[in-house]
Write an enzyme that holds these catalytic residues in place. Sequence first.
Site, mmCIF file in Angstrom:
data_model
loop_
_atom_site.group_PDB
_atom_site.id
_atom_site.type_symbol
_atom_site.label_atom_id
_atom_site.label_comp_id
_atom_site.label_asym_id
_atom_site.label_seq_id
_atom_site.Cartn_x
_atom_site.Cartn_y
_atom_site.Cartn_z
ATOM 1 N N ASP A 1 0.837 -1.199 0.000
ATOM 2 C CA ASP A 1 0.000 0.000 0.000
ATOM 3 C C ASP A 1 0.871 1.249 0.000
ATOM 4 O OD1 ASP A 1 -2.029 1.828 0.141
ATOM 5 O OD2 ASP A 1 -2.404 1.536 2.284
ATOM 6 N N LYS B 1 1.664 7.918 0.705
ATOM 7 C CA LYS B 1 2.071 7.899 2.102
ATOM 8 C C LYS B 1 3.451 8.543 2.272
ATOM 9 C CE LYS B 1 -0.222 3.531 3.362
ATOM 10 N NZ LYS B 1 -0.980 4.018 4.523
ATOM 11 N N ASP C 1 -5.758 6.489 -0.154
ATOM 12 C CA ASP C 1 -5.111 5.679 0.878
ATOM 13 C C ASP C 1 -6.135 5.001 1.786
ATOM 14 O OD1 ASP C 1 -3.002 4.529 2.222
ATOM 15 O OD2 ASP C 1 -2.714 6.232 3.577
ATOM 16 N N GLU D 1 -8.096 2.642 0.928
ATOM 17 C CA GLU D 1 -8.413 1.674 -0.138
ATOM 18 C C GLU D 1 -8.925 0.343 0.386
ATOM 19 O OE1 GLU D 1 -5.269 -0.167 1.590
ATOM 20 O OE2 GLU D 1 -5.357 1.967 1.111
ATOM 21 N N ARG E 1 -11.226 -0.417 2.505
ATOM 22 C CA ARG E 1 -12.694 -0.508 2.500
ATOM 23 C C ARG E 1 -13.236 -0.632 1.081
ATOM 24 N NH1 ARG E 1 -12.730 5.024 5.675
ATOM 25 N NH2 ARG E 1 -10.734 4.092 6.228
#
Length: 506
Positions: free
Chosen positions: A274, A281, A351, A353, A355
């Site tokens: 991620d 991030k 970010d 993501e 869900r």
Amino acid sequence: MEFSVQTANPAKAETACLVVPVFKDSELLPAVAKLDDASERLIGQLLERGDFDAALGNVQMIPFAPGLGAERLMLVGLGKRDKCQEAAFIKALDSAFSALVKLPLDDITIAFTDVPVENRDCAWKARMVLEASQRGIYRFDHFKSDPTPAPSLKHITLVVSESANTEAAQAGARIGNAIGEGASLARTLGNLPGNVCTPSYLAEQAQELGKSAKGDLEVEILDEEALEALGANSLLSVGRGSAEPTRLIVMKYFGADDSEEAPHVLVGKGITFDSGGISLKPGEGMDEMKFDMCGAASVLGTTKAILGIKPKLNLVFVVAAAENMPDGHATKPGDIITTLKGLTVEVLNTDAEGRLVLCDALTYTERFKPASVVDIATLTGAAIIALGHHATGLLSNDDDLALDLLDAGETAWDRAWHLPLWDEYQQQLESNFADLANIGGRPAGTITAACFLSRFADSFPWAHLDIAGTAWHSGKQKGATGRPVGLLTQYLMDRESDVQVENSGT
């Protein structure tokens, strides 16, 4: 790990090492040890030297124990008390195995099942011994040119003082061994780097589980073409910016006497790396985002544990696997996507993501008419702020399901904490342009994330486990924990017990 149970004097056991737990200023436990005078003197001297109150789990070694038929006698201190708490018991086991695996031993005898732990029976204690043994022998050095030699420990003999406990200890050890192996698989999948553990790799691991199950596990892999045809646009949107193709992994276990019995379903978030996508991030600590698939790892680990235990249940295991990267095809903040359920979502932050993959996976589970659905995800940093690294966050649309999961966590010593899922929080997800937004602002971030998922779980009993704080360790001890394989497996075993009670008419 191989294991056996005996009701006998450990002096008769031909083992390399006898492990005996002791309380300071109390009788040696268990009574089955029946140590001779020379051994009692040795232990007395050791207790005088060792400060067992200083640290629970203190381990001392005696090179030779006269009369015990063992090369070594290991004493594990449990402190100055009459009974041992669960945490101290497990810490003592971990300390013992930490020492044991460093020795050239392949066979040991452990006399821990008689230690009095409040509200815990012999089966639970045997289970914890085998789980601890799997933690002790676990190694992840796949990519080291000079790996540490693997522990030689292969067999454990559990000593019980009463023959009535033999069967219970056997059953507990079998469950503990299966859960330990499942947790080890989850740890390995979590520890693998993102360039190895891709969505396709997770799919391959599921297929390997299917092959090893010899007909007990049916595996189906939905590729991007199948997901497009299905309409799983939310899941697909997360992987648009990655060269790695998205996968939906479905594993079915039919163990119930009635093949039509409604299954219990586990759904795991499998973001194999991620980056945050366009909402990139910070660079510091981003390497740990390989752990963002630990929900998926726990589902695969639980699947392995279930295949070892073989409960009479129907189960479905679902993994939504994707990689979140920021190339020219990536979903952008402000984009609106249509989910498998038909609801539209305004993506305010790419970010958030997890869900977006889980919502389509939850909708997919409706086709199974499930008895319950539990999703597991490293979903929010807010869960760490709220609960730290000890408890998993639990939210549910069904109080009975929530209580069942809490009870399972207590039994497995893999605990969760129940957070509210009130309607008042739903308004934070309102969008000017779509049915809902994918974030709800800073307040109650863990709760609003679950509120989002609840919109896609309105046709079945559902619970969400946020494992962001419990799935891995950071810092010098960096690595996946294997949680919550113990909780999930216990929850499913409890459902088997419920069926047995219902069928008995009691």
